[in-house]
Design an enzyme around this catalytic site. Structure first.
Site, mmCIF file in Angstrom:
data_model
loop_
_atom_site.group_PDB
_atom_site.id
_atom_site.type_symbol
_atom_site.label_atom_id
_atom_site.label_comp_id
_atom_site.label_asym_id
_atom_site.label_seq_id
_atom_site.Cartn_x
_atom_site.Cartn_y
_atom_site.Cartn_z
ATOM 1 N N SER A 12 0.847 -1.198 0.000
ATOM 2 C CA SER A 12 0.000 0.000 0.000
ATOM 3 C C SER A 12 0.875 1.237 0.000
ATOM 4 C CB SER A 12 -0.883 0.033 1.245
ATOM 5 O OG SER A 12 -1.436 1.335 1.381
ATOM 6 N N HIS A 37 -1.321 -1.274 -4.266
ATOM 7 C CA HIS A 37 -2.586 -0.954 -3.590
ATOM 8 C C HIS A 37 -2.630 0.538 -3.280
ATOM 9 C CE1 HIS A 37 -6.085 -2.078 -1.074
ATOM 10 N NE2 HIS A 37 -5.637 -1.204 -0.186
ATOM 11 N N ASP A 39 -4.788 3.573 -1.578
ATOM 12 C CA ASP A 39 -5.821 3.836 -0.575
ATOM 13 C C ASP A 39 -6.374 5.253 -0.707
ATOM 14 O OD1 ASP A 39 -6.058 1.422 1.011
ATOM 15 O OD2 ASP A 39 -3.987 1.778 1.618
ATOM 16 N N MET A 41 -8.975 7.983 0.595
ATOM 17 C CA MET A 41 -9.749 8.291 1.807
ATOM 18 C C MET A 41 -10.301 9.711 1.732
ATOM 19 S SD MET A 41 -7.315 6.725 4.759
ATOM 20 C CE MET A 41 -6.498 5.134 4.566
ATOM 21 N N HIS A 70 -8.525 1.147 -3.693
ATOM 22 C CA HIS A 70 -9.412 0.880 -2.553
ATOM 23 C C HIS A 70 -10.073 2.191 -2.150
ATOM 24 C CE1 HIS A 70 -9.560 -0.462 1.998
ATOM 25 N NE2 HIS A 70 -10.756 -0.339 1.467
ATOM 26 N N MET A 72 -12.194 4.345 0.099
ATOM 27 C CA MET A 72 -12.787 4.518 1.437
ATOM 28 C C MET A 72 -13.463 5.881 1.419
ATOM 29 S SD MET A 72 -9.613 2.836 3.482
ATOM 30 C CE MET A 72 -8.558 3.068 2.049
ATOM 31 N N MET A 141 -11.248 -6.416 5.594
ATOM 32 C CA MET A 141 -10.429 -5.492 6.385
ATOM 33 C C MET A 141 -10.070 -6.154 7.711
ATOM 34 S SD MET A 141 -10.142 -2.821 4.453
ATOM 35 C CE MET A 141 -9.115 -1.945 5.653
ATOM 36 N N GLY A 146 -8.603 3.589 7.738
ATOM 37 C CA GLY A 146 -8.319 5.003 7.973
ATOM 38 C C GLY A 146 -6.836 5.293 8.104
ATOM 39 N N PHE A 147 -6.089 4.325 8.634
ATOM 40 C CA PHE A 147 -4.674 4.580 8.893
ATOM 41 C C PHE A 147 -3.847 3.324 8.655
ATOM 42 C CE2 PHE A 147 -7.341 7.204 11.579
ATOM 43 C CZ PHE A 147 -6.893 8.475 11.257
ATOM 44 N N GLY A 148 -2.593 3.531 8.244
ATOM 45 C CA GLY A 148 -1.651 2.423 8.190
ATOM 46 C C GLY A 148 -1.100 2.156 9.589
ATOM 47 N N GLY A 149 -0.416 1.036 9.713
ATOM 48 C CA GLY A 149 0.307 0.754 10.946
ATOM 49 C C GLY A 149 -0.534 0.338 12.137
ATOM 50 N N ASP A 176 -6.572 -6.697 4.119
ATOM 51 C CA ASP A 176 -6.028 -5.338 4.208
ATOM 52 C C ASP A 176 -5.976 -4.884 5.657
ATOM 53 O OD1 ASP A 176 -5.142 -2.817 3.684
ATOM 54 O OD2 ASP A 176 -6.888 -2.196 2.501
ATOM 55 N N GLY A 177 -4.742 -4.725 6.164
ATOM 56 C CA GLY A 177 -4.535 -4.167 7.498
ATOM 57 C C GLY A 177 -3.722 -5.075 8.408
ATOM 58 N N GLY A 178 -2.573 -4.588 8.844
ATOM 59 C CA GLY A 178 -1.772 -5.330 9.815
ATOM 60 C C GLY A 178 -1.174 -6.622 9.298
ATOM 61 N N GLY A 198 1.261 -2.343 4.088
ATOM 62 C CA GLY A 198 1.843 -1.003 4.020
ATOM 63 C C GLY A 198 3.113 -0.933 4.838
ATOM 64 N N SER A 199 2.947 -0.794 6.142
ATOM 65 C CA SER A 199 4.126 -0.598 6.989
ATOM 66 C C SER A 199 5.082 -1.779 6.945
ATOM 67 C CB SER A 199 3.698 -0.276 8.429
ATOM 68 O OG SER A 199 2.584 -1.035 8.800
HETATM 69 C C1 DX5 Z 1 -6.204 1.017 5.953
HETATM 70 C C2 DX5 Z 1 -5.736 0.879 4.510
HETATM 71 C C3 DX5 Z 1 -4.652 -0.130 4.380
HETATM 72 C C4 DX5 Z 1 -3.401 0.242 5.096
HETATM 73 C C5 DX5 Z 1 -2.611 -0.977 5.396
HETATM 74 O O1 DX5 Z 1 -7.216 1.946 6.035
HETATM 75 O O2 DX5 Z 1 -6.819 0.471 3.689
HETATM 76 O O3 DX5 Z 1 -4.375 -0.439 3.030
HETATM 77 O O4 DX5 Z 1 -2.621 1.128 4.403
HETATM 78 O O5 DX5 Z 1 -1.512 -0.558 6.152
HETATM 79 P P1 DX5 Z 1 -0.751 -1.508 7.142
HETATM 80 O O6 DX5 Z 1 -0.241 -2.670 6.339
HETATM 81 O O7 DX5 Z 1 0.325 -0.645 7.690
HETATM 82 O O8 DX5 Z 1 -1.739 -1.956 8.182
HETATM 83 ZN ZN ZN Z 2 -6.483 -0.439 1.590
#
Ligand code: DX5
Ligand code: ZN
Length: 228
Positions: A12, A37, A39, A41, A70, A72, A141, A146-149, A176-178, A198-199
């Site tokens: 991402s 990917h 994102d 928002m 994606h 959002m 999800m 809303g946020f990475g990490g 998607d996420g973590g 992402g992270s």
């Molecule tokens: C969350 C995003 C994800 C996010 C994943 O709202 O849709 O794509 O960037 O980030 P990580 O892998 O850091 O959880």
């Molecule tokens: Zn995403």
């Protein structure tokens, strides 16, 4: 392109350097990313704002693999054609983003893009049961968007249930996420084939020093393959 259920890693760009998307994308693809990917928002559907169709169009020439957008955002429908024209291969909308997800999926398909539906952690697998013949991807999800990490929320049961529901249909399950080398095997083992990260991909690397991107992608891939 024929349908392929082997595991794909989709970094991402939410975790990339926002001043350097073009070179960041080139770096992650050179380091083994399968999809990119993106994102989007809106500060309304989710509590954060990123970017829109113009940015997608600007980065499109740098993506040689698959542009996975994606959304959002709410509403979704007024913006679908703009993201399709920007060159999205997949456009994914949330089932929670409005009352007419069926219409939204029809509009995505009509735009020429592949259609995805995303489910927040609190939304059951059954919410997409009447859409499975008209989508190309279901995104589960594993954080509240809303946020990475953020910390991974275990949705393994939901993934397993969806995998059963999908059967032989050519529908990807995306997580998607973590996602990291610890959590990836759980969801891949339950039937997911597209892993957004992402992270866990961008940490430790940069455009000037991209080798850590490759090591991070390889670590996720080998964790999944080792568990298979
Ligand atoms: C969350 C995003 C994800 C996010 C994943 O709202 O849709 O794509 O960037 O980030 P990580 O892998 O850091 O959880
Ligand atoms: Zn995403």
């Amino acid at each position: 392109m024929s349908f392929d259920r082997t595991v794909k890693i989709a970094p991402s760009i939410l975790s990339a350097d926002f001043a350097d998307f073009g070179r960041e994308i080139q770096a992650i693809e050179a380091q083994g990313a399968d999809w990119v990917h993106v994102d989007v928002m809106d500060g309304h559907f989710v509590p954060n704002v990123t970017f829109g169709p113009q940015l997608c169009k600007a980065i499109r020439p740098h993506i040689k693999t698959v542009m996975d957008v994606h959304l959002m955002i709410a509403p979704v429908d007024p913006y679908i054609d703009a993201f399709a024209e920007a060159g999205a291969d997949f456009i994914t909308a949330h089932v929670e983003a409005g009352p007419h997800i069926h219409r939204t999926v029809q509009a995505i398909r009509a735009s020429g893009a592949k259609a995805g539906v995303a489910l927040n952690p609190g939304t059951p697998a059954e919410s997409v049961s009447h859409l499975l013949d008209m989508v190309d991807l279901v995104c589960v999800m594993t954080v509240n968007p809303g946020f990475g990490g953020q910390k991974f929320i275990d949705m393994t049961d939901k993934v397993r249930r969806l995998r059963q529901m999908i059967g032989d249909r050519p529908v990807h399950i995306e997580i998607d996420g973590g996602v990291d080398p610890t959590t990836a095997p759980l969801v891949a083992g339950a039937g997911a084939d597209v892993l957004v990260a992402g992270s866990a991909v961008f940490r430790g690397g940069s455009v000037a020093d991209p080798a850590p991107y490759g090591a991070n992608i390889a670590a996720i891939r080998s964790a999944v393959e080792g568990a298979a």
